[in-house]
Design a protein around this motif. Structure first.
Motif, mmCIF file in Angstrom:
data_model
loop_
_atom_site.group_PDB
_atom_site.id
_atom_site.type_symbol
_atom_site.label_atom_id
_atom_site.label_comp_id
_atom_site.label_asym_id
_atom_site.label_seq_id
_atom_site.Cartn_x
_atom_site.Cartn_y
_atom_site.Cartn_z
ATOM 1 N N GLN A 388 0.745 -1.158 -0.031
ATOM 2 C CA GLN A 388 -0.069 0.037 0.367
ATOM 3 C C GLN A 388 0.914 1.265 -0.099
ATOM 4 O OE1 GLN A 388 -0.334 2.097 2.685
ATOM 5 N NE2 GLN A 388 -2.044 3.378 2.058
ATOM 6 N N ARG A 389 2.128 1.166 0.492
ATOM 7 C CA ARG A 389 2.873 2.530 0.405
ATOM 8 C C ARG A 389 3.384 2.775 -0.681
ATOM 9 N NH1 ARG A 389 7.586 0.846 4.420
ATOM 10 N NH2 ARG A 389 7.767 3.365 4.561
ATOM 11 N N HIS A 390 3.245 2.198 -1.841
ATOM 12 C CA HIS A 390 3.638 2.672 -3.128
ATOM 13 C C HIS A 390 2.858 3.768 -3.495
ATOM 14 C CE1 HIS A 390 6.779 -0.307 -4.377
ATOM 15 N NE2 HIS A 390 6.180 -1.056 -3.215
ATOM 16 N N ARG A 391 3.086 4.816 -3.821
ATOM 17 C CA ARG A 391 2.679 6.296 -4.041
ATOM 18 C C ARG A 391 1.712 6.421 -5.506
ATOM 19 N NH1 ARG A 391 1.496 5.497 0.086
ATOM 20 N NH2 ARG A 391 3.077 6.033 1.826
ATOM 21 N N MET A 392 2.736 6.037 -6.512
ATOM 22 C CA MET A 392 2.167 6.091 -7.938
ATOM 23 C C MET A 392 1.529 5.110 -8.323
ATOM 24 S SD MET A 392 3.540 9.043 -7.955
ATOM 25 C CE MET A 392 3.266 9.560 -9.750
ATOM 26 N N LEU A 393 0.357 4.563 -7.618
ATOM 27 C CA LEU A 393 -0.785 3.831 -8.089
ATOM 28 C C LEU A 393 -1.878 4.124 -7.542
ATOM 29 C CD1 LEU A 393 -0.670 1.918 -5.430
ATOM 30 C CD2 LEU A 393 1.122 0.444 -6.765
ATOM 31 N N THR A 394 -3.096 3.413 -7.912
ATOM 32 C CA THR A 394 -4.131 3.421 -6.913
ATOM 33 C C THR A 394 -4.478 2.104 -6.104
ATOM 34 O OG1 THR A 394 -5.359 4.893 -8.834
ATOM 35 C CG2 THR A 394 -6.767 3.643 -7.265
ATOM 36 N N CYS A 395 -4.355 2.397 -4.954
ATOM 37 C CA CYS A 395 -4.714 1.320 -4.160
ATOM 38 C C CYS A 395 -6.010 1.457 -3.204
ATOM 39 C CB CYS A 395 -3.442 1.305 -2.962
ATOM 40 S SG CYS A 395 -3.767 -0.252 -1.973
ATOM 41 N N GLN A 396 -6.802 0.682 -3.577
ATOM 42 C CA GLN A 396 -8.210 0.492 -2.748
ATOM 43 C C GLN A 396 -8.284 -0.710 -1.862
ATOM 44 O OE1 GLN A 396 -10.190 1.343 -6.702
ATOM 45 N NE2 GLN A 396 -11.636 2.433 -5.344
ATOM 46 N N TRP A 397 -8.850 -0.649 -0.729
ATOM 47 C CA TRP A 397 -8.775 -1.996 -0.081
ATOM 48 C C TRP A 397 -10.271 -1.989 0.765
ATOM 49 C CZ3 TRP A 397 -5.499 2.162 0.951
ATOM 50 C CH2 TRP A 397 -5.675 2.722 2.250
ATOM 51 N N GLN A 398 -10.554 -3.201 1.017
ATOM 52 C CA GLN A 398 -11.820 -3.389 1.684
ATOM 53 C C GLN A 398 -11.525 -3.584 3.378
ATOM 54 O OE1 GLN A 398 -13.505 -7.269 0.058
ATOM 55 N NE2 GLN A 398 -13.980 -5.982 -1.812
ATOM 56 N N ARG A 399 -12.595 -3.375 4.172
ATOM 57 C CA ARG A 399 -12.429 -3.438 5.531
ATOM 58 C C ARG A 399 -11.742 -4.922 5.918
ATOM 59 N NH1 ARG A 399 -17.057 -2.200 6.296
ATOM 60 N NH2 ARG A 399 -16.706 0.056 6.984
ATOM 61 N N LEU A 400 -10.851 -4.648 6.790
ATOM 62 C CA LEU A 400 -10.253 -5.924 7.461
ATOM 63 C C LEU A 400 -11.174 -6.615 8.033
ATOM 64 C CD1 LEU A 400 -7.786 -7.629 7.872
ATOM 65 C CD2 LEU A 400 -6.919 -5.987 9.844
ATOM 66 N N GLY A 401 -11.183 -7.926 8.093
ATOM 67 C CA GLY A 401 -12.006 -9.028 8.505
ATOM 68 C C GLY A 401 -11.420 -10.198 8.608
ATOM 69 N N GLY A 439 -21.459 -3.406 18.238
ATOM 70 C CA GLY A 439 -21.607 -2.344 17.355
ATOM 71 C C GLY A 439 -20.484 -1.749 16.949
ATOM 72 N N GLN A 440 -19.446 -2.221 17.167
ATOM 73 C CA GLN A 440 -18.120 -1.511 16.957
ATOM 74 C C GLN A 440 -17.329 -2.067 15.767
ATOM 75 O OE1 GLN A 440 -15.864 0.100 20.065
ATOM 76 N NE2 GLN A 440 -17.038 -1.153 21.451
ATOM 77 N N ARG A 441 -18.089 -2.121 14.550
ATOM 78 C CA ARG A 441 -17.596 -2.795 13.291
ATOM 79 C C ARG A 441 -16.102 -2.288 12.937
ATOM 80 N NH1 ARG A 441 -20.289 -2.908 7.578
ATOM 81 N NH2 ARG A 441 -19.876 -0.632 7.624
ATOM 82 N N GLU A 442 -16.012 -0.810 13.082
ATOM 83 C CA GLU A 442 -14.717 -0.205 12.539
ATOM 84 C C GLU A 442 -13.668 -0.743 13.561
ATOM 85 O OE1 GLU A 442 -14.010 1.429 9.959
ATOM 86 O OE2 GLU A 442 -16.016 1.269 8.975
ATOM 87 N N ALA A 443 -13.977 -0.329 14.988
ATOM 88 C CA ALA A 443 -12.667 -0.744 15.982
ATOM 89 C C ALA A 443 -12.584 -2.259 15.718
ATOM 90 C CB ALA A 443 -13.262 -0.234 17.226
ATOM 91 N N ALA A 444 -13.473 -3.031 15.508
ATOM 92 C CA ALA A 444 -13.149 -4.630 15.724
ATOM 93 C C ALA A 444 -12.068 -5.052 14.750
ATOM 94 C CB ALA A 444 -14.299 -5.295 14.955
ATOM 95 N N GLN A 445 -11.437 -4.189 13.787
ATOM 96 C CA GLN A 445 -10.532 -4.575 12.879
ATOM 97 C C GLN A 445 -9.268 -4.388 13.855
ATOM 98 O OE1 GLN A 445 -10.710 -2.451 8.807
ATOM 99 N NE2 GLN A 445 -11.697 -1.207 10.372
#
Length: 535
Positions: A388-401, A439-445
């Motif tokens: 993900q740290r490479h800058r000159m590209l498009t990186c999209q990611w889904q929520r970690l589960g 109810g803490q879906r974001e923090a569950a990651q």
């Protein structure tokens, strides 16, 4: 070479010397000036017929006190007014690109590090789990306990689960180091310090997947005012409390060193509106995902994967683009000439255009940007962090589960730590599910080990693909992202063999070994040489 040289009086030279690296050459740096003053200078520079040093004397030097310290740690009133008039009044965002600041963000989770580093136009340095062990609790004078993010809302069960993960990591680290030392004994020509560091690096690599995403790290950022503004808006619009809290802290620090650059963030009609737009956009996207049934994953293969899902352009496009700058005819005519070449001639042409690349830093020109590849990848979160740290590209990611699963490295099993590694994954998943139910879906990651897999997209042109694949396939890299880079090269070779052939510094080796040993030996030799030179 001849160029004009300005003459300054002794008094003028005394005013200029503290703030310009030289007074008689056409290239110089601005120093000892607040960032907004530099931005204001360049803003005025674009509408001023003279030189920037003369501009400083005429319109800014009056704000420097007799001791030569500019603005006493604050922006000069004139500079701030000029900046606001040009930037805020007329919306010239380009001015915000010419001033920058260094900001350190410490004790941030591995979830937040990815949000901090999402912007392209900035420079980032992050503490590496490949070189830093997390087996010891922090000293009591800085809070004690293992290095993981927590807050009151996560509850005592979260802390209990995290402590167990770190205890498993700590015990396993010692056992895996002992196993690695026996598995790869020191060679006769290997310096002992280099060998020991490579043994430690091997153990850290193998056990990185045990660390939870809550593991704390430090991130250094250097960015322009414009990049910081975008970063702040993203953080303040995030559903993650940690992101919003750090966004507020970053804003507070930037207000001390470059206040005008970030003055729009807190304005209700500018930053406030922008943040509400980002929040509404996220909510609308999630509603449509739910409506279309895209938030429910079908059962299937949970293993890692690298798929080339789309290709934009062909090798003829690349060849025409590479020839364009040296040609004197329209691109349509270049394409017509390329089209009559047979496959062998095209391969020879592309090889000549790529040139003799004696190391991976020798890369072909922008013609290689005519091709684009879109990869969908499933890998463990640890490998994703590096890619993900490479800058000159498009990186999209889904929520970690946890649904994509996690694997136990075979070498960890050989070291006798497989059962404990599996236990950590189960503890991690159970705590994740508890937080989701609360109810803490974001923090569950936070609860998930870095060994759990995540799905993401890397969309990049052929030039950036060459850089990423050659760098990340290197034998000193982590096995996870090495495998991804090698698979990406395979997929490109299947559709564009001559492009893949131009990537001459791809490391295809796969055997287990001490990945860092050669690098450590080189480092050790440099240290010895430096010590001798000083001695």
């Amino acid at each position: 070479m001849r160029y004009p040289v300005e003459n300054f009086s002794e008094e003028e030279r005394a005013l200029l010397t503290p703030h310009f690296t030289n007074l008689d050459r056409p290239v110089f740096a601005l120093v000892n000036l607040p960032e907004t003053v530099k931005g204001a200078l360049f803003a005025r520079y674009s509408r001023y017929s003279g030189t920037v040093r003369r501009l400083f004397l005429e319109e800014f030097a009056a704000d420097v006190d007799a001791g030569g310290r500019p603005f006493d740690g604050e922006e000069g009133e004139r500079a701030a007014k000029l900046y606001e008039r040009v930037f805020l009044g007329y919306g010239d965002d380009s001015i915000a690109q010419v001033g920058g600041a260094h900001i350190a963000c410490e004790w941030v989770s591995n979830i937040l590090t990815k949000l901090l580093q999402r912007g392209r136009l900035a420079a980032y340095l992050e503490q590496s789990t490949r070189y830093i062990p997390y087996d010891q609790p922090l000293p009591e004078d800085v809070g004690g306990g293992y290095r993981y993010y927590s807050d009151h809302d996560l509850g005592p069960p979260f802390a209990e689960a995290m402590d167990e993960l770190f205890e498993i990591y700590s015990v396993s680290l010692r056992k895996v180091e002992e196993w690695a030392a026996e598995r790869w004994p020191r060679g006769d020509e290997e310096p002992e310090p280099a060998w020991r560091r490579s043994i430690r690096a091997k153990a850290l690599d193998l056990l990185r997947g045990l660390l939870p995403a809550a593991t704390l790290s430090h991130v250094g950022i250097y960015a322009s005012g414009q990049a910081y503004e975008q970063l702040l808006l993203r953080l303040l619009a995030s559903p993650l409390p940690e992101a919003r809290e750090f966004g507020s802290m970053i804003l507070r620090e930037l207000q001390q060193v470059m206040p005008s650059f970030v003055s729009r963030v807190e304005r209700p009609d500018r930053g406030g509106e922008w943040i509400r737009y980002l929040e509404a956009r996220r909510e609308a996207t999630e509603q449509w995902v739910s409506r279309l049934g895209l938030d429910r994953r079908e059962a299937g293969d949970d293993g890692p994967a690298v798929e080339l899902v789309h290709v934009d352009g062909n090798e003829e496009d690349l060849l025409a683009s590479c020839l364009f700058e040296a040609a004197a005819v329209p691109e349509t005519e270049i394409r017509a000439r390329v089209d009559v070449l047979d496959l062998d001639e095209r391969a020879a042409l592309l090889a000549d255009l790529a040139g003799e690349r004696r190391n991976r830093r020798h890369r072909p020109g922008r013609g290689f940007e005519a091709l684009r590849y879109r990869f969908e990848i499933v890998s463990d979160y640890g490998g994703f962090r590096d890619l993900q740290r490479h800058r000159m590209l498009t990186c999209q990611w889904q929520r970690l589960g946890p649904d994509l699963g996690a694997g136990v490295p075979e070498e960890v099993r050989e070291a006798g730590c497989g059962d404990q590694y599996q236990r950590a994954l189960e503890v991690s998943r159970a705590e994740y599910e508890r937080l989701v139910e609360a109810g803490q879906r974001e923090a569950a990651q936070y609860a998930l080990c870095l060994g759990y897999r995540i799905r993401y997209v890397l969309d990049l042109n052929a030039r950036e693909a060459m850089h990423l694949i050659e760098l990340r396939s290197g034998r000193e890299g982590h096995p996870t992202y090495r495998a991804v880079a090698q698979a990406m090269h395979d997929r490109i070779a299947a559709v564009h063999p001559t492009v893949a052939a131009a990537m001459t510094h791809v490391d295809r080796s796969r055997e287990p070994r001490l990945e860092r040993i050669l690098s450590e030996i080189r480092t050790q030799r440099k240290r010895v040489a430096a010590a001798r030179a000083l001695g």
